[in-house]
Structures are given as structure tokens and as C-alpha cells.
Design an enzyme around this catalytic site. Structure first.
Site, PDB file in Angstrom:
ATOM      1  N   ARG A  70       0.619  -1.306  -0.074  1.00  0.00           N
ATOM      2  CA  ARG A  70       0.003  -0.171   0.039  1.00  0.00           C
ATOM      3  C   ARG A  70       0.970   1.357   0.041  1.00  0.00           C
ATOM      4  O   ARG A  70       1.945   1.254   0.480  1.00  0.00           O
ATOM      5  CB  ARG A  70      -0.808   0.041   1.130  1.00  0.00           C
ATOM      6  CG  ARG A  70      -2.104  -0.807   1.223  1.00  0.00           C
ATOM      7  CD  ARG A  70      -3.083  -0.824   2.267  1.00  0.00           C
ATOM      8  NE  ARG A  70      -2.349  -1.357   3.441  1.00  0.00           N
ATOM      9  CZ  ARG A  70      -1.912  -0.876   4.558  1.00  0.00           C
ATOM     10  NH1 ARG A  70      -1.702   0.534   4.484  1.00  0.00           N
ATOM     11  NH2 ARG A  70      -1.109  -1.557   5.486  1.00  0.00           N
ATOM     12  N   GLY A 200      -4.205  -3.815  -1.387  1.00  0.00           N
ATOM     13  CA  GLY A 200      -5.202  -2.857  -0.871  1.00  0.00           C
ATOM     14  C   GLY A 200      -5.395  -1.420  -1.827  1.00  0.00           C
ATOM     15  O   GLY A 200      -6.223  -0.573  -1.520  1.00  0.00           O
ATOM     16  N   LYS A 207      -9.481  -2.493   1.803  1.00  0.00           N
ATOM     17  CA  LYS A 207      -9.453  -1.253   2.610  1.00  0.00           C
ATOM     18  C   LYS A 207     -10.393   0.021   2.314  1.00  0.00           C
ATOM     19  O   LYS A 207     -10.587   0.767   2.882  1.00  0.00           O
ATOM     20  CB  LYS A 207      -7.894  -0.901   2.707  1.00  0.00           C
ATOM     21  CG  LYS A 207      -7.034  -1.990   2.784  1.00  0.00           C
ATOM     22  CD  LYS A 207      -7.079  -2.862   4.241  1.00  0.00           C
ATOM     23  CE  LYS A 207      -5.994  -3.748   4.602  1.00  0.00           C
ATOM     24  NZ  LYS A 207      -6.205  -4.137   5.832  1.00  0.00           N
ATOM     25  N   HIS A 227     -10.517  -2.485  11.477  1.00  0.00           N
ATOM     26  CA  HIS A 227      -9.425  -3.323  11.100  1.00  0.00           C
ATOM     27  C   HIS A 227      -9.130  -4.480  12.296  1.00  0.00           C
ATOM     28  O   HIS A 227      -8.153  -4.576  12.904  1.00  0.00           O
ATOM     29  CB  HIS A 227      -8.128  -2.202  11.085  1.00  0.00           C
ATOM     30  CG  HIS A 227      -7.277  -2.962  10.192  1.00  0.00           C
ATOM     31  ND1 HIS A 227      -5.586  -2.662  10.368  1.00  0.00           N
ATOM     32  CD2 HIS A 227      -7.207  -4.040   9.248  1.00  0.00           C
ATOM     33  CE1 HIS A 227      -5.014  -3.337   9.576  1.00  0.00           C
ATOM     34  NE2 HIS A 227      -5.787  -4.008   8.899  1.00  0.00           N
ATOM     35  N   SER A 249      -1.407  -3.884  10.013  1.00  0.00           N
ATOM     36  CA  SER A 249      -0.973  -5.085   8.854  1.00  0.00           C
ATOM     37  C   SER A 249       0.416  -5.540   9.240  1.00  0.00           C
ATOM     38  O   SER A 249       1.256  -5.142   9.704  1.00  0.00           O
ATOM     39  CB  SER A 249      -1.042  -4.283   7.899  1.00  0.00           C
ATOM     40  OG  SER A 249      -2.265  -3.630   7.347  1.00  0.00           O
ATOM     41  N   GLY A 252       0.135 -10.319  12.781  1.00  0.00           N
ATOM     42  CA  GLY A 252      -0.221 -11.879  12.956  1.00  0.00           C
ATOM     43  C   GLY A 252      -1.904 -11.909  13.404  1.00  0.00           C
ATOM     44  O   GLY A 252      -2.196 -12.793  13.977  1.00  0.00           O
ATOM     45  N   LYS A 253      -2.548 -11.060  12.587  1.00  0.00           N
ATOM     46  CA  LYS A 253      -3.708 -11.103  12.603  1.00  0.00           C
ATOM     47  C   LYS A 253      -4.446 -12.567  12.169  1.00  0.00           C
ATOM     48  O   LYS A 253      -5.251 -13.149  12.801  1.00  0.00           O
ATOM     49  CB  LYS A 253      -4.861 -10.052  12.098  1.00  0.00           C
ATOM     50  CG  LYS A 253      -4.608  -8.839  12.764  1.00  0.00           C
ATOM     51  CD  LYS A 253      -6.050  -7.615  12.393  1.00  0.00           C
ATOM     52  CE  LYS A 253      -6.070  -7.252  10.880  1.00  0.00           C
ATOM     53  NZ  LYS A 253      -4.911  -6.594  10.374  1.00  0.00           N
ATOM     54  N   ASN A 255      -2.885 -15.404  11.866  1.00  0.00           N
ATOM     55  CA  ASN A 255      -2.317 -16.242  12.667  1.00  0.00           C
ATOM     56  C   ASN A 255      -3.171 -16.543  13.788  1.00  0.00           C
ATOM     57  O   ASN A 255      -3.641 -17.515  14.278  1.00  0.00           O
ATOM     58  CB  ASN A 255      -0.918 -16.186  13.261  1.00  0.00           C
ATOM     59  CG  ASN A 255       0.128 -16.263  11.981  1.00  0.00           C
ATOM     60  OD1 ASN A 255      -0.197 -16.815  10.881  1.00  0.00           O
ATOM     61  ND2 ASN A 255       1.322 -15.868  12.377  1.00  0.00           N
ATOM     62  N   ASP A 278      -9.267  -9.726   9.041  1.00  0.00           N
ATOM     63  CA  ASP A 278      -8.749  -8.464   8.896  1.00  0.00           C
ATOM     64  C   ASP A 278      -9.893  -7.353   9.102  1.00  0.00           C
ATOM     65  O   ASP A 278      -9.511  -6.240   9.623  1.00  0.00           O
ATOM     66  CB  ASP A 278      -8.339  -8.314   7.236  1.00  0.00           C
ATOM     67  CG  ASP A 278      -7.506  -7.209   6.964  1.00  0.00           C
ATOM     68  OD1 ASP A 278      -6.605  -6.885   7.912  1.00  0.00           O
ATOM     69  OD2 ASP A 278      -7.530  -6.603   5.964  1.00  0.00           O
ATOM     70  N   ASN A 365       6.408  -8.593   1.959  1.00  0.00           N
ATOM     71  CA  ASN A 365       4.861  -8.565   1.794  1.00  0.00           C
ATOM     72  C   ASN A 365       4.240  -9.387   0.800  1.00  0.00           C
ATOM     73  O   ASN A 365       3.246  -8.964   0.361  1.00  0.00           O
ATOM     74  CB  ASN A 365       4.569  -7.024   1.820  1.00  0.00           C
ATOM     75  CG  ASN A 365       3.208  -6.706   1.726  1.00  0.00           C
ATOM     76  OD1 ASN A 365       2.635  -7.302   2.639  1.00  0.00           O
ATOM     77  ND2 ASN A 365       2.681  -5.579   1.094  1.00  0.00           N
ATOM     78  N   ARG A 367       2.004 -12.460  -0.630  1.00  0.00           N
ATOM     79  CA  ARG A 367       0.583 -12.655  -0.406  1.00  0.00           C
ATOM     80  C   ARG A 367       0.038 -13.778  -0.798  1.00  0.00           C
ATOM     81  O   ARG A 367       0.378 -14.489  -1.598  1.00  0.00           O
ATOM     82  CB  ARG A 367      -0.397 -11.298  -0.478  1.00  0.00           C
ATOM     83  CG  ARG A 367       0.382 -10.311   0.076  1.00  0.00           C
ATOM     84  CD  ARG A 367      -0.350  -9.748   1.462  1.00  0.00           C
ATOM     85  NE  ARG A 367      -0.092  -8.681   2.389  1.00  0.00           N
ATOM     86  CZ  ARG A 367      -0.575  -8.205   3.437  1.00  0.00           C
ATOM     87  NH1 ARG A 367      -1.676  -8.835   3.723  1.00  0.00           N
ATOM     88  NH2 ARG A 367       0.093  -7.491   3.842  1.00  0.00           N
ATOM     89  N   ARG A 398       2.836  -3.874  17.933  1.00  0.00           N
ATOM     90  CA  ARG A 398       4.166  -4.546  17.953  1.00  0.00           C
ATOM     91  C   ARG A 398       5.149  -3.484  18.604  1.00  0.00           C
ATOM     92  O   ARG A 398       5.564  -2.402  18.221  1.00  0.00           O
ATOM     93  CB  ARG A 398       4.610  -4.625  16.540  1.00  0.00           C
ATOM     94  CG  ARG A 398       5.767  -5.480  16.101  1.00  0.00           C
ATOM     95  CD  ARG A 398       5.977  -5.447  14.670  1.00  0.00           C
ATOM     96  NE  ARG A 398       5.386  -6.354  13.638  1.00  0.00           N
ATOM     97  CZ  ARG A 398       5.798  -7.611  13.725  1.00  0.00           C
ATOM     98  NH1 ARG A 398       6.881  -8.044  14.348  1.00  0.00           N
ATOM     99  NH2 ARG A 398       5.057  -8.524  12.911  1.00  0.00           N
ATOM    100  N   PHE A 491       1.891 -17.165  19.000  1.00  0.00           N
ATOM    101  CA  PHE A 491       1.014 -18.182  18.189  1.00  0.00           C
ATOM    102  C   PHE A 491      -0.075 -18.652  18.980  1.00  0.00           C
ATOM    103  O   PHE A 491      -0.843 -18.322  19.661  1.00  0.00           O
ATOM    104  CB  PHE A 491       1.970 -19.053  17.612  1.00  0.00           C
ATOM    105  CG  PHE A 491       2.939 -18.204  16.633  1.00  0.00           C
ATOM    106  CD1 PHE A 491       2.637 -17.782  15.340  1.00  0.00           C
ATOM    107  CD2 PHE A 491       4.345 -18.125  16.813  1.00  0.00           C
ATOM    108  CE1 PHE A 491       3.440 -16.928  14.491  1.00  0.00           C
ATOM    109  CE2 PHE A 491       5.171 -17.505  16.135  1.00  0.00           C
ATOM    110  CZ  PHE A 491       4.617 -16.779  14.849  1.00  0.00           C
ATOM    111  N   ASN A 494      -0.847 -17.923  22.662  1.00  0.00           N
ATOM    112  CA  ASN A 494      -1.601 -16.737  22.870  1.00  0.00           C
ATOM    113  C   ASN A 494      -3.107 -17.034  23.435  1.00  0.00           C
ATOM    114  O   ASN A 494      -3.933 -16.249  24.008  1.00  0.00           O
ATOM    115  CB  ASN A 494      -1.875 -15.823  21.543  1.00  0.00           C
ATOM    116  CG  ASN A 494      -0.491 -15.045  21.040  1.00  0.00           C
ATOM    117  OD1 ASN A 494       0.460 -14.906  22.029  1.00  0.00           O
ATOM    118  ND2 ASN A 494      -0.298 -14.876  19.881  1.00  0.00           N
TER     119      ASN A 494
HETATM  120  O1  SAT Z   1      -2.492  -4.445   0.930  1.00  0.00           O
HETATM  121  S1  SAT Z   1      -3.549  -4.448   1.932  1.00  0.00           S
HETATM  122  O2  SAT Z   1      -3.921  -3.473   2.285  1.00  0.00           O
HETATM  123  O3  SAT Z   1      -4.904  -5.388   1.406  1.00  0.00           O
HETATM  124  C1  SAT Z   1      -3.047  -5.514   3.174  1.00  0.00           C
HETATM  125  C2  SAT Z   1      -2.914  -4.991   4.280  1.00  0.00           C
HETATM  126  O4  SAT Z   1      -2.034  -3.870   4.378  1.00  0.00           O
HETATM  127  O5  SAT Z   1      -3.324  -5.344   5.394  1.00  0.00           O
HETATM  128 MN    MN Z   2      -5.183  -5.315   7.216  1.00  0.00          MN
END
Ligand code: SAT
Ligand code: MN
Length: 586
Positions: A70, A200, A207, A227, A249, A252-253, A255, A278, A365, A367, A398, A491, A494
Site C-alpha cells: 500500500r 489494498g 481497505k 481493522h 497490518s 499476526g491477525k 495467525n 482483517d 509483503n 501474499r 508491535r 502463536f 496466545n
Molecule cells: O494490501 S492490503 O491493504 O490489502 C493488506 C494490508 O496491508 O493489510
Molecule cells: Mn489489514
């Protein structure tokens, strides 16, 4: 034709007159259509087939090396009043924005196909869902939107019935970072994105619509677009409680939303059910509780770090019908990324023979895009039209220092303050420097479509007579020791923290009160089977009044940026905390 379809048709025709595509294709979302698109992209090289024996119907897409994340500095909200978007957004006047974007879109689809992509964010029959239509000249975007949303005929039928849909216009343009802009016009229900084909920036349902435009609509209509992941936690008694959790972003969402319980929890009968990884749309129900849906139908997850150990559920769902973006390939054309542990990279994300001198094999990054129902832990309630009731809201960043493993806010206002004062070290999900600490309220810094001051006030407004609001917590899985090692295993473990959180919601778990909120004492956490050094645990649950005093001062300076828009209640809560900390100082 209904008036909505007429409006849509007129917009498509007007867009075609401006962008001058060779062809117009209305997407129906069918398998035949998907197959034809895949073949087209295989022929053009936009997709590369992955080993059909190990990964049937999986493909790799390599984006332009300058188009891998992004672009927050090129993302704008365009409203009549500058004040409406606040210091948290880049603003452009609608007049300037339309001039700029119209010039970019002029003739940009010559030689290309214009795809009309009707989509629904949320279960197709849910009153909480909202529809949109994305016009794009990228077949890769169409293929991703098909996995990430309810796309095609059913969405078009819903649009025909409803009064309104969000318009999104996207072109990859020349992929020139100098000619790249992501514009949102919340007063016009319109998104325009030019010059990027990535995530995104280009999948406008995600987003752009489900957070930036939806947060604006939620402010006006009394709901929240957040988010947040949504996860159901089933205890050994067979009761499932839902948690919504906000993290920036790449923190770890995904996971956390599909966590595998530690062995002792599994034996006892704990189970995890994934509802979303997300985005979460929430609204008070008739019973006063907050009810949430996941507006998405798929996962666009970060590949690096995903392994049999860290996220076996994700690995299991990525063996078929998946689009990989910017990952590396092994010799036998299987997908590969750092932290996967199996196999070796042969070809890097840019298609070169892998050479460690060129950096990581997969882009940090990189995906995967996959339908949510391929996840083994996918919840049977994920498609419930009324959503799922939320018991706890969790904020997390973080943070290598200071912030303890978990704390519980004293009340709703204090919880909103905890969310508003979130900070996190930046990740590869956005272009720019990685590892820099920045304020990221509710993990919405890049995604809130209006003034954060008004957004905090909107959050506070949910605390009203009759409301049965979730408790609010703050977690930090990322605390490090002086050697730079993580103090908490994270992981699956948690779940130990989530169990404490749910125990607090139901009033049967202990805690100690501190100036920053309620913290577990060591005996309040189930640490069975964990081999943690007691000193390590001690520091994970320690509140340093001096360092926290400085943090609160920093928070105060940050919040002061919102001037008159900042609700006074938040500043009072902050001062209350600062006074309590002062009293504890040695
Ligand atoms: O590129 S996205 O915005 O879809 C992924 C992210 O940054 O969470
Ligand atoms: Mn996100």
C-alpha cells in the site's frame, strides 16, 4: 431495468467514454468466467501455473517490483471540508481530485478490457452487508475480488433491490509510482485508484470500501467498520465466545484468527473458530450487545512466516485454488517463502534465479489470496446474517518495550483511550521504513476515512443506556528482552491470554489493579506446559510508572493534534491515568 441498474449502467458507459476500453465485460462470478480469465492470464504471463500435483489450481502473480505494498503517502480522502478528514489523512479538494483523476483515467483502458465487478461485502443476505461495483482493467484484480468478496450475479441482484452502492474505479495505468493515486470521495460514495495493481491499492472492496468509506458511513449511521479479526473460542463446556481484535497490518491477525490451541488445551477440548482475519463491521443489536460480521469472503494474508508450526490451518488451505503474489518458487514449482521451512527457493519473487545477495527470495509483503471457507477452522457461524456477538475487544501493537503482555481497561472510555493511544512498529505491508514506532489508533491510521477526533467520539457514543458493551483489552505479543529475543512464545500460546480475557468477561478470573488497568497476576494465567523463566514473566507483566508516565505524555501530545475534535472525556481519562502513575512513582 431498475433505477439502480440504470444508474450503474450510465456510470459504466460514462467511464467507458473516458477510459476508452476495447471491450466491456460484466462479471457474473461463474466458474466458466473464472476459468476463461485464468487462461487469459496464463497466456499473457500475468499468472504462472504452480505445480498441479502438489497445488492444484494454484497460480503465482508477480507484481511490478515498484508496486508491492500500500502507498499511504499517495492515498487521499477528498471532502468539501478539510477538517472532516483530520490530520490523520491526506486531503485533496473534490475539485482538484476530480481534475487530477479524470486526466489520469483519460484513454487509459485503450487496448484493454473494462471489467464490471459487482460485489457484496458481507453475507449476501445480511442486513449488515453493503454492496459495491468495481470497474477495473486488471483481470488479476477480478480474480482476487472473486475470492475476497461475494462477486457477480447475486451481488448485482442485491444492488438492484437496494438504494445505493459504492462505486470504485480502478486502472493499473502505467504502474508508474509518479502517476499513482488512491482517492476516496466519501460524500459521493466513490473510490478512484490509478497506477497500482497491488492488494489494498487495487482490490477496492477491501481497505478502500470496507474500511475508509465504511468507517465514514458507520459514523453517520451508528455502526463501526474496524481493522479487526473475529475469532470464536470454544471452551471445554462447548460454549463459544467471540473476540474482535485490532492489530496493524502484518502483526499476526491471520495467525491469531486461526490459532491452534496448545496441546494441553486441545486435550481439554478447546477449539478455535475463524470468522475473519482483517476487517470487522459491528453494530449494536436489539439486546444491546455488539454484533459483528466479516465483510470479506477470503483471506489476503502475508505469506512469509506462515509455516506448519506457526499456522498449520493456513498452510492446509493454501494447497489448492490459491493465488500467490510475489512469493518465490522451488525447483519443482511449488510456492516458497521465508519461514516456510519446507523446500528451498530456486526462483525469487522477481523471477530471477535465487541469489541471497539479492535479498529475500519472497517479497516480505508477499501474499496469498484464498477463499475463507477453505480454512479448516472456518466458523459455521461466519455467514450468519445477524453476525456473531462480541464478548471482548482487543487492541494490540508491535512494541519491543514497555507495553505488558495484556491489560484490561477499567471501563469503555478507558478502553477507547487504550485503542486511541496504540502505537506499533511499522511493517512491510506499506511502503516506507520498517520498524519505526508510530501511533496507530485502533490499527486504523491508514484506514479511518475521517477525522480521528470524531472517530474517538463515535466510539465513546456506543456507551449509552441499555448497551451491553464488550470489555476492552490491550495485548502485546512482541515484547523483547535486551538481547532482542521475544519474551512471549506467541502463536498458539496466545490462547492462554485469550482465556484470561474471557475469564475476565465472565467475572471468574483474578487480576491486580494498576494505574494502567487490570493485569493478570502470574497465578491468574494458565501457563501449564510452558517453560518460561519467572524473571521473563515478571517483566512481561510489569508496569514501570516512570516509563509509563513518559508514554502518557507522548500520548497527550499526539492526541492534542486533534484539537477541538478530540473528545474531552478522553483527555480526562488520560490525565486520570497520569495522576495515578504519579502517585506510584518512587
Ligand atoms: O494490501 S492490503 O491493504 O490489502 C493488506 C494490508 O496491508 O493489510
Ligand atoms: Mn489489514
Amino acid at each position: 431495468m431498475s433505477s439502480q441498474l440504470e444508474t450503474l449502467n450510465e456510470w459504466v458507459q460514462a467511464t467507458a467514454r473516458r477510459t476508452r476500453p476495447d471491450r466491456i465485460h460484466w462479471c457474473d462470478g461463474s466458474d466458466t468466467e473464472a476459468q476463461a480469465l485464468t487462461e487469459l492470464m496464463l497466456a499473457s504471463g500475468e499468472l504462472i501455473a504452480i505445480n498441479p500435483t502438489t497445488h492444484p489450481d494454484c497460480y503465482l502473480h508477480r507484481s511490478d517490483p515498484d508496486d508491492v505494498a500500500r502507498v499511504e503517502h499517495l492515498t487521499f480522502i477528498s471532502t468539501q471540508q478539510r477538517d472532516a478528514v483530520g490530520p490523520n489523512n491526506h486531503w485533496m479538494s473534490p475539485h482538484d481530485a476530480h481534475l487530477k483523476m479524470d486526466a489520469l483515467f483519460d484513454g487509459c483502458m485503450q487496448g484493454r478490457t473494462l471489467y464490471v465487478v459487482p460485489y457484496c461485502m458481507g453475507p449476501i443476505d445480511s442486513p449488515l452487508s453493503r454492496c459495491g461495483v468495481e470497474i477495473t482493467d486488471s483481470p488479476y484484480v477480478v480474480a482476487n475480488m472473486r475470492l475476497m468478496t461475494r462477486m457477480g450475479q447475486a451481488a448485482l441482484q442485491r444492488i438492484e433491490r437496494e438504494a445505493r452502492f459504492v462505486k470504485g474505479l480502478h486502472s493499473t495505468g502505467e504502474l508508474n509510482p509518479e502517476r499513482r493515486f488512491i482517492l476516496h470521495f466519501p460524500e459521493e460514495n466513490l473510490i478512484q485508484s490509478y497506477g497500482s495493481g497491488y492488494g489494498g491499492n487495487a482490490l477496492l472492496g477491501k481497505k478502500c470500501h470496507a474500511l475508509r468509506i465504511a468507517s465514514w458511513q458507520g459514523h453517520q449511521q451508528g455502526w463501526l467498520a474496524e481493522h479487526m479479526l473475529i475469532v470464536g473460542i470454544e471452551n471445554p463446556q462447548g460454549e463459544t465466545h467471540y473476540i474482535a481484535a485490532a492489530f496493524p497490518s502484518a502483526c499476526g491477525k491471520t495467525n491469531l484468527s486461526m490459532l491452534i490451541p496448545p496441546a494441553s488445551y486441545r486435550r481439554a477440548g478447546w477449539k478455535i473458530w475463524t470468522v475473519g482475519d482483517d476487517i470487522c463491521w459491528m453494530q449494536p443489536g436489539a439486546d444491546g450487545r455488539l454484533w459483528a460480521i466479516n465483510p470479506e469472503a477470503g483471506f489476503f494474508g502475508v505469506a512469509p512466516g506462515t509455516s506448519r508450526k506457526t499456522n498449520p490451518n493456513a498452510l492446509a488451505m493454501l494447497t489448492h485454488d490459491t493465488i500467490f503474489t510475489n512469493v518465490a518458487l522451488t525447483n519443482d514449482v511449488q510456492p516458497w517463502w521465508e519461514g516456510l521451512h519446507d523446500g528451498q527457493p530456486a526462483i525469487d519473487w522477481q523471477g530471477r534465479t535465487f541469489d541471497p545477495a539479492n535479498g529475500p527470495a519472497a517479497h516480505p509483503n508477499s501474499r496469498f489470496t484464498v477463499r475463507a471457507d477453505q480454512c479448516p477452522s472456518w466458523s459455521s457461524h461466519a455467514e450468519d446474517p445477524q453476525g456473531v456477538p462480541i464478548s471482548a475487544i482487543v487492541f494490540g501493537g508491535r512494541r519491543a518495550n514497555l507495553i505488558p503482555l495484556v491489560f484490561e481497561a477499567r471501563d469503555w472510555t478507558h478502553g477507547v483511550l487504550a485503542g486511541a493511544s496504540m502505537a506499533s512498529e511499522t511493517t512491510a505491508a506499506a511502503t516506507g521504513k520498517v520498524g519505526v514506532l508510530r501511533r496507530d489508533p485502533m490499527a486504523m491510521k491508514p484506514f479511518c476515512g475521517y477525522n480521528f477526533g470524531d472517530y474517538f467520539a463515535h466510539w465513546l457514543s456506543f456507551d449509552r443506556p441499555g448497551a451491553k458493551l464488550p470489555k476492552i483489552f490491550h495485548v502485546n505479543w512482541f515484547r523483547k528482552n535486551q538481547q532482542g529475543d521475544f519474551l512471549w512464545p506467541g502463536f498458539g500460546d496466545n490462547l492462554r491470554v485469550l482465556e484470561w480475557i474471557l475469564g475476565r468477561c465472565h467475572g471468574h478470573t483474578g487480576a491486580t489493579e494498576t494505574p494502567i488497568g487490570f493485569l493478570p497476576r502470574i497465578q491468574d494465567l494458565n501457563l501449564h506446559g510452558l517453560n518460561l523463566d519467572p524473571a521473563q514473566l515478571e517483566s512481561l507483566l510489569h508496569v514501570d510508572p516512570v516509563a509509563w508516565g513518559e508514554e502518557l505524555q507522548g500520548i497527550g501530545e499526539y492526541l492534542a493534534d486533534y484539537g477541538e475534535h478530540l473528545p474531552q472525556q478522553l483527555e480526562l481519562a488520560r490525565q486520570g491515568m497520569a495522576d495515578a502513575l504519579d502517585a506510584e512513582r518512587p
